[in-house]
Design a protein around this motif. Structure first.
Motif, PDB file in Angstrom:
ATOM      1  N   PHE A  10      -5.845  84.290  86.289  1.00  0.00           N
ATOM      2  CA  PHE A  10      -4.554  84.971  86.168  1.00  0.00           C
ATOM      3  C   PHE A  10      -4.847  86.458  86.278  1.00  0.00           C
ATOM      4  CE2 PHE A  10      -0.926  86.347  83.264  1.00  0.00           C
ATOM      5  CZ  PHE A  10       0.045  86.193  84.243  1.00  0.00           C
ATOM      6  N   LEU A  62      -7.685  88.100  83.829  1.00  0.00           N
ATOM      7  CA  LEU A  62      -7.826  87.901  82.375  1.00  0.00           C
ATOM      8  C   LEU A  62      -9.106  87.115  82.137  1.00  0.00           C
ATOM      9  CD1 LEU A  62      -4.240  87.079  81.102  1.00  0.00           C
ATOM     10  CD2 LEU A  62      -5.591  89.142  80.743  1.00  0.00           C
ATOM     11  N   LEU A  63     -10.130  87.790  81.686  1.00  0.00           N
ATOM     12  CA  LEU A  63     -11.454  87.177  81.588  1.00  0.00           C
ATOM     13  C   LEU A  63     -11.619  86.346  80.325  1.00  0.00           C
ATOM     14  CD1 LEU A  63     -13.533  90.263  82.751  1.00  0.00           C
ATOM     15  CD2 LEU A  63     -12.857  88.266  84.108  1.00  0.00           C
ATOM     16  N   GLY A  64     -10.860  86.678  79.297  1.00  0.00           N
ATOM     17  CA  GLY A  64     -10.999  85.952  78.033  1.00  0.00           C
ATOM     18  C   GLY A  64     -11.999  86.619  77.115  1.00  0.00           C
ATOM     19  N   HIS A  65     -11.867  86.285  75.830  1.00  0.00           N
ATOM     20  CA  HIS A  65     -12.671  86.946  74.798  1.00  0.00           C
ATOM     21  C   HIS A  65     -14.162  86.643  74.960  1.00  0.00           C
ATOM     22  CE1 HIS A  65     -13.268  88.890  70.961  1.00  0.00           C
ATOM     23  NE2 HIS A  65     -13.932  87.847  70.513  1.00  0.00           N
ATOM     24  N   ARG A  66     -14.475  85.444  75.445  1.00  0.00           N
ATOM     25  CA  ARG A  66     -15.879  85.025  75.613  1.00  0.00           C
ATOM     26  C   ARG A  66     -16.185  84.830  77.103  1.00  0.00           C
ATOM     27  NH1 ARG A  66     -12.680  82.903  72.464  1.00  0.00           N
ATOM     28  NH2 ARG A  66     -12.912  82.939  70.181  1.00  0.00           N
ATOM     29  N   PHE A  67     -15.333  85.450  77.939  1.00  0.00           N
ATOM     30  CA  PHE A  67     -15.468  85.363  79.399  1.00  0.00           C
ATOM     31  C   PHE A  67     -15.337  83.938  79.915  1.00  0.00           C
ATOM     32  CE2 PHE A  67     -17.784  89.086  77.884  1.00  0.00           C
ATOM     33  CZ  PHE A  67     -17.138  90.079  78.591  1.00  0.00           C
ATOM     34  N   VAL A  68     -14.615  83.099  79.180  1.00  0.00           N
ATOM     35  CA  VAL A  68     -14.425  81.700  79.573  1.00  0.00           C
ATOM     36  C   VAL A  68     -13.031  81.490  80.187  1.00  0.00           C
ATOM     37  CG1 VAL A  68     -14.458  79.312  78.709  1.00  0.00           C
ATOM     38  CG2 VAL A  68     -16.072  80.966  77.793  1.00  0.00           C
ATOM     39  N   GLY A  69     -12.192  82.490  80.134  1.00  0.00           N
ATOM     40  CA  GLY A  69     -10.826  82.374  80.663  1.00  0.00           C
ATOM     41  C   GLY A  69     -10.820  81.915  82.114  1.00  0.00           C
ATOM     42  N   GLY A  70      -9.768  81.178  82.487  1.00  0.00           N
ATOM     43  CA  GLY A  70      -9.640  80.724  83.867  1.00  0.00           C
ATOM     44  C   GLY A  70     -10.039  79.276  84.070  1.00  0.00           C
ATOM     45  N   HIS A  71     -10.413  78.596  82.985  1.00  0.00           N
ATOM     46  CA  HIS A  71     -10.789  77.178  83.145  1.00  0.00           C
ATOM     47  C   HIS A  71      -9.547  76.302  83.198  1.00  0.00           C
ATOM     48  CE1 HIS A  71     -14.917  78.477  82.316  1.00  0.00           C
ATOM     49  NE2 HIS A  71     -15.246  77.385  82.963  1.00  0.00           N
ATOM     50  N   VAL A  72      -8.754  76.529  84.250  1.00  0.00           N
ATOM     51  CA  VAL A  72      -7.454  75.865  84.367  1.00  0.00           C
ATOM     52  C   VAL A  72      -7.557  74.381  84.714  1.00  0.00           C
ATOM     53  CG1 VAL A  72      -6.254  77.994  85.005  1.00  0.00           C
ATOM     54  CG2 VAL A  72      -7.281  76.562  86.776  1.00  0.00           C
TER      55      VAL A  72
END
Lengths: 311, 311
Positions: free
Chosen positions: B147, B154-164
């Motif tokens: 996103f 949006l990378l996420g707090h632990r850089f795990v964002g995007g695992h859609v």
């Protein structure tokens, strides 16, 4: 120190408070929302509520310099207008929310949807305080939420962002058919995980006709009613699965769970959290899952934070 | 005009290009990823690839001043390290990606996960160009996405964002049991909507043993094989339902669909889009759903955009 008024305008009541930039809440007051009388009447009553708080603050030597409002409905947070609202507040759609308050009060005003305000409040002073990103999901009359990034909720391109109750849930099926959802579609999280959905499931599956609402189903569960226990556990599992899936996608620093069901006790919470954790990708397995901590004041302080940052 | 090198480092090949700040791609080159040889060897080979491009650019009078790299794995985009990677690239976990390239090349380097780079590229120059927010979802060997908000994924707090690909899908069940997912859990979107999942479904449901991969299932569908048609339609419906649900939650200006399945033709696309639109909340019903347009260069230009903005 700066002070503003934060307003939480919901379908049945409107609460407001004087909030300082340190997060202190000096005074709060509440009125019924004139939900049958149309936009102008609601603005008049809201302005009177704010005026009363401003005067009480002044009597303590405190100057209020802006108003932030969190309102039910889809809110255009740039123009400060009500894009759409359900019949819970008749005549609210199309209301010039911030312009109407500015005109009546002579104070700058800013507006956002109430669920986003709620999440902002928790992110500022509540369960997610001190974190840079938080996903708030509320399970109550409906299912809603907000993803807050560095003190700003993701509002979406058309201000529709945060509709976290309207995506597919494997639990939202009955006899292989998707359960109807409030949005007009079917099979969504809200159709199985909201409060009313718990009562509906109990009735649909042949529960005692004497139980007329969700509260009664919870009471029956406490007394050992197997069906009540099963439908609550399933709703909680659906809720947890939904949160867990979104945590995998958004990777928030913390997941904040709110709403009446989050406050209903261990029966719901434990099933919810177990299901949530069963979804998580390995690097997310230790993510914090916390209950919202501000209660009814969350949206007031969240709306206030918006006014404090905007003006 | 500034120029940088953008690198797309995947499990089997590493592609790179010289990219100008106007989005022009001057030269591209590609090498196999040394996916059995460990981090240092991969960094050596990648640095040699970049050096070759820098020299070719210099011969044209173009100075490259930074490197952006999109890499497979979970990438700490702040520290420029590989947090984790699958066995597709042995020894990649723990690699000091940006420091290693800086040391070898004497150029500033920045890194991000390759799917985020891909989405960034589409947001800058491709299907989502000119929009402030876009949701990219790729359906291929796996299911991934990103996103992008105002040019930042949006990378996420632990850089795990995007695992859609790792949230629940009602389609990811067989005989009432959730299908196993690559993440170790079950019942996720990726378990039914990825390319390999289509072949698995075909085999599981008794399809001809002669069809050994997903491509063959598509071929059979084109020839009228009912089961092949059914499993492809179902995978596409699962994909569309997943995208539609996330559109309700994130309200992006545009949804970009990418990956091998998005390029497979109308059979998949039409079923995907029909299912997607059946999920959408009323105010989102006109949302643009577009096919990714940059192909293999998306991650190269996306990684380059990161370097152009960072340095």
């Amino acid at each position: 120190m700066r002070y503003v008024v934060g307003v939480d305008l919901g379908g049945t009541k409107t609460a407001a408070g004087v909030v300082g930039e340190d997060g202190s809440v000096l005074i709060t007051e509440q009125i019924p929302t004139l939900n049958r009388d149309g936009g102008a009447a609601i603005l008049d009553a809201t302005a009177a509520l704010v005026r009363s708080l401003v005067q009480q603050a002044a009597a303590r030597g405190v100057v209020v310099d802006a108003v932030g409002i969190g309102s039910a409905g889809v809110i255009n947070a740039v123009e400060g207008t009500v894009i759409s609202a359900t019949d819970a507040i008749l005549g609210w759609t199309g209301t010039q929310l911030t312009a109407g308050l500015r005109q009546r009060l002579g104070l700058p005003a800013t507006a956002v949807n109430d669920v986003h305000a709620h999440a902002l409040g928790e992110a500022w002073l509540g369960a997610a305080a001190g974190t840079s990103t938080s996903l708030m999901m509320a399970f109550g009359t409906g299912v809603g939420g907000s993803f807050v990034v560095n003190g700003q909720p993701l509002l979406g391109h058309r201000f529709v962002g945060g509709h976290v109750g309207h995506f597919a849930s494997p639990y939202a099926y009955h006899q292989a058919r998707p359960l109807p959802c409030s949005c007009g579609h079917a099979g969504h999280v809200e159709a199985i995980a909201s409060g009313p959905a718990i009562h509906s499931a109990y009735v649909r599956e042949g529960g005692s006709a004497g139980l007329t609402d969700t509260r009664a189903v919870f009471e029956a569960a406490r007394l050992g009613d197997e069906l009540a226990l099963a439908v609550i556990s399933r709703a909680a599992a659906a809720a947890g699965q939904a949160v867990g899936g979104l945590v995998n996608i958004l990777d928030p620093a913390v997941a904040v769970i709110s709403g009446g069901l989050a406050d209903s006790g261990e029966l719901w919470w434990d099933a919810m959290e177990r299901s949530l954790r069963a979804e998580l990708l390995a690097p997310l397995s230790n993510v914090s899952v916390v209950r919202a901590s501000l209660g009814a004041s969350a949206a007031i302080v969240g709306a206030a934070s918006l006014a404090l940052h905007q003006y």
